[in-house]
Design a protein around this motif. Structure first.
Motif, mmCIF file in Angstrom:
data_model
loop_
_atom_site.group_PDB
_atom_site.id
_atom_site.type_symbol
_atom_site.label_atom_id
_atom_site.label_comp_id
_atom_site.label_asym_id
_atom_site.label_seq_id
_atom_site.Cartn_x
_atom_site.Cartn_y
_atom_site.Cartn_z
ATOM 1 N N UNK A 114 0.725 -1.193 0.073
ATOM 2 C CA UNK A 114 -0.073 0.043 0.066
ATOM 3 C C UNK A 114 0.943 1.102 -0.075
ATOM 4 N N UNK A 115 1.953 0.951 0.516
ATOM 5 C CA UNK A 115 3.183 2.375 0.523
ATOM 6 C C UNK A 115 3.821 2.492 -0.335
ATOM 7 N N UNK A 116 3.867 1.769 -1.691
ATOM 8 C CA UNK A 116 4.785 1.749 -2.662
ATOM 9 C C UNK A 116 4.879 3.284 -3.335
ATOM 10 N N UNK A 117 5.786 3.909 -3.628
ATOM 11 C CA UNK A 117 6.184 5.168 -4.221
ATOM 12 C C UNK A 117 6.263 4.996 -5.773
ATOM 13 N N UNK A 118 5.746 5.949 -6.286
ATOM 14 C CA UNK A 118 5.734 6.048 -7.785
ATOM 15 C C UNK A 118 7.108 5.386 -8.596
ATOM 16 N N UNK A 119 6.937 4.810 -9.776
ATOM 17 C CA UNK A 119 8.057 4.699 -10.484
ATOM 18 C C UNK A 119 8.392 5.635 -11.514
ATOM 19 N N UNK A 120 7.763 6.984 -11.310
ATOM 20 C CA UNK A 120 8.407 7.919 -12.352
ATOM 21 C C UNK A 120 9.669 8.020 -12.499
ATOM 22 N N UNK A 121 10.397 8.135 -13.943
ATOM 23 C CA UNK A 121 11.683 8.274 -14.155
ATOM 24 C C UNK A 121 12.157 9.552 -13.339
ATOM 25 N N UNK A 122 11.460 10.609 -13.289
ATOM 26 C CA UNK A 122 12.009 11.925 -12.883
ATOM 27 C C UNK A 122 12.197 11.695 -11.278
ATOM 28 N N UNK A 123 11.145 11.066 -10.783
ATOM 29 C CA UNK A 123 11.281 11.141 -9.254
ATOM 30 C C UNK A 123 12.469 10.294 -8.944
ATOM 31 N N UNK A 124 12.881 9.390 -9.800
ATOM 32 C CA UNK A 124 14.076 8.493 -9.466
ATOM 33 C C UNK A 124 15.283 9.101 -9.805
ATOM 34 N N UNK A 162 0.221 5.592 -9.415
ATOM 35 C CA UNK A 162 0.757 4.800 -8.344
ATOM 36 C C UNK A 162 0.916 3.319 -8.827
ATOM 37 N N UNK A 163 1.925 2.592 -8.401
ATOM 38 C CA UNK A 163 2.189 1.478 -9.276
ATOM 39 C C UNK A 163 1.639 0.081 -8.847
ATOM 40 N N UNK A 164 0.931 -0.114 -7.714
ATOM 41 C CA UNK A 164 0.649 -1.290 -7.241
ATOM 42 C C UNK A 164 -0.788 -1.913 -8.040
ATOM 43 N N UNK A 165 -0.637 -3.368 -8.109
ATOM 44 C CA UNK A 165 -1.625 -4.031 -8.816
ATOM 45 C C UNK A 165 -2.738 -4.463 -7.665
ATOM 46 N N UNK A 166 -2.060 -5.013 -6.388
ATOM 47 C CA UNK A 166 -2.794 -5.512 -5.377
ATOM 48 C C UNK A 166 -4.054 -4.547 -4.983
ATOM 49 N N UNK A 167 -3.408 -2.908 -5.008
ATOM 50 C CA UNK A 167 -4.270 -1.892 -4.554
ATOM 51 C C UNK A 167 -5.481 -1.676 -5.474
ATOM 52 N N UNK A 168 -5.361 -1.955 -6.846
ATOM 53 C CA UNK A 168 -6.504 -2.015 -7.440
ATOM 54 C C UNK A 168 -7.633 -2.775 -7.294
ATOM 55 N N UNK A 169 -7.133 -3.969 -6.977
ATOM 56 C CA UNK A 169 -8.351 -4.976 -6.442
ATOM 57 C C UNK A 169 -8.699 -4.609 -5.136
ATOM 58 N N UNK A 170 -7.978 -4.170 -4.217
ATOM 59 C CA UNK A 170 -8.583 -3.592 -2.692
ATOM 60 C C UNK A 170 -9.471 -2.625 -3.162
ATOM 61 N N UNK A 171 -9.032 -1.588 -4.129
ATOM 62 C CA UNK A 171 -10.027 -0.595 -4.082
ATOM 63 C C UNK A 171 -11.448 -0.935 -4.787
ATOM 64 N N UNK A 172 -11.316 -2.035 -5.627
ATOM 65 C CA UNK A 172 -12.713 -2.409 -6.184
ATOM 66 C C UNK A 172 -13.404 -3.162 -5.307
ATOM 67 N N UNK A 173 -12.649 -3.830 -4.127
ATOM 68 C CA UNK A 173 -13.442 -4.727 -3.221
ATOM 69 C C UNK A 173 -13.966 -3.806 -2.043
ATOM 70 N N UNK A 174 -13.483 -2.280 -2.172
ATOM 71 C CA UNK A 174 -14.020 -1.689 -1.020
ATOM 72 C C UNK A 174 -13.305 -2.098 0.378
#
Length: 339
Positions: A114-124, A162-174
């Motif tokens: 849940x706490x992953x940070x973005x993978x933006x090229x410029x951020x890194x 935001x990069x997570x896959x898990x969180x997309x399902x958690x959002x759909x499941x509320x």
């Protein structure tokens, strides 16, 4: 990497106490993101507080109210392959297994995901300005190479995703995120946990200083009969989503009683549009209605040049995934989505 102290927390209270005495410290569980951030000099904790041994946060259990609790310290792989998750929340299992690699899933924790940070090229890249690293310095992605960047919920300050896959399902499941901190415990609806960038893109979520995620609660309804997770990316494994869609449907015959659609790879947080979900209620589950829902979801989408293609790609993905949810077996290798 800087020198640091290592401390091992014995329980949640001890973890919170240790952090309160060392504000520059950081929690570490699987370490799959913090080590990357550290190597790129994006974080420099004075000490690491190991929270892998917080046994109260290391289980998956059914609650008396029919909900399911995911311990924050449980590894992603153990969550995805847990019999209860596979049976009751297959959408979550499928989303987790679409992420990263097997090795990372074996290490990464549910709370850390849940706490992953973005993978933006410029951020890194510490040699260029970035409002997420240094608020007020600028966002070079807007006029730069922005192929992986956001098309929804952007601001003048940031277009990262935001990069997570898990969180997309958690959002759909509320789901609900359970938090402990110096001021006690609180519960955050998943839709309110992650933030859009606004003028403070350096703040990814609504955690307060000193707080720790202890668990994640899943509602009783798991949409186990009609669901699908679709991840479109540049290569089949170990790649972040260009666009991902989690779809969960409750059907009466071919009529949609309720629908949940969450998108990944398109915004600073998992993206849902309740208006589109309400539109689908009491309508036939077909390509025409999924197309109309996609138009609602993407009504305010905006590309920045290199990522313009994401708008059309998202629309096609929403329609395709809606059809796939009608028959989850269509997601098996070689199968075709329902017509």
């Amino acid at each position: 990497m800087n020198n640091f102290e290592y401390k091992q927390a014995t329980d949640t209270k001890d973890a919170i106490d240790l952090l309160s005495h060392s504000p520059e410290a950081a929690f570490v569980a699987g370490g799959t993101n913090i080590i990357d951030l550290w190597k790129y000099n994006l974080t420099n904790p004075s000490s690491l507080i190991d929270i892998n041994h917080l046994h109260e946060n290391a289980e998956i259990s059914m609650l008396e109210n029919g909900k399911t609790r995911l311990g924050a310290a449980v590894k992603n792989a153990d969550t995805a392959y847990h019999p209860l998750i596979g049976q009751k929340y297959p959408l979550l299992s499928k989303a987790i297994l679409a992420g990263a690699s097997a090795q990372i899933r074996n290490m990464a924790s549910n709370g850390g995901n849940l706490l992953q940070r973005t993978r933006c090229y410029y951020f890194y890249d510490p040699d260029v300005p970035c409002n997420k690293r240094n608020p007020g310095s600028g966002c070079p992605a807007k006029a730069g190479y922005n192929r992986i960047h956001a098309i929804l919920g952007t601001s003048e300050a940031c277009i990262a995703v935001f990069p997570s896959d898990m969180c997309i399902a958690l959002a759909a499941l509320e789901a609900t995120v359970n938090i402990s901190g110096p001021n006690g415990e609180r519960n955050i609806p998943f839709s309110q946990f992650h933030r859009l960038p606004g003028d403070r893109p350096d703040l990814d979520n609504t955690l307060e200083p000193g707080e720790i995620i202890t668990s994640i609660d899943l509602p009783e309804e798991g949409f186990a009969d009609n669901y699908s997770y679709l991840k479109l990316r540049d290569r089949h494994s170990y790649a972040f989503a260009l666009v991902s869609v989690a779809t969960a449907l409750k059907l009466n015959g071919n009529i949609i009683e309720s629908a949940r659609i969450a998108l990944g790879g398109v915004a600073h947080k998992p993206w849902r549009n309740v208006e589109a979900e309400e539109f689908l209620k009491n309508k036939e589950a077909n390509a025409e209605n999924f197309s109309a829902a996609a138009d609602i979801i993407l009504r305010d989408a905006k590309g920045f040049g290199y990522n313009d293609f994401k708008i059309a790609l998202s629309r096609k993905a929403i329609i395709r995934n809606g059809l796939m949810a009608l028959n989850p077996t269509s997601q098996l290798p070689g199968a075709q989505p329902s017509a």
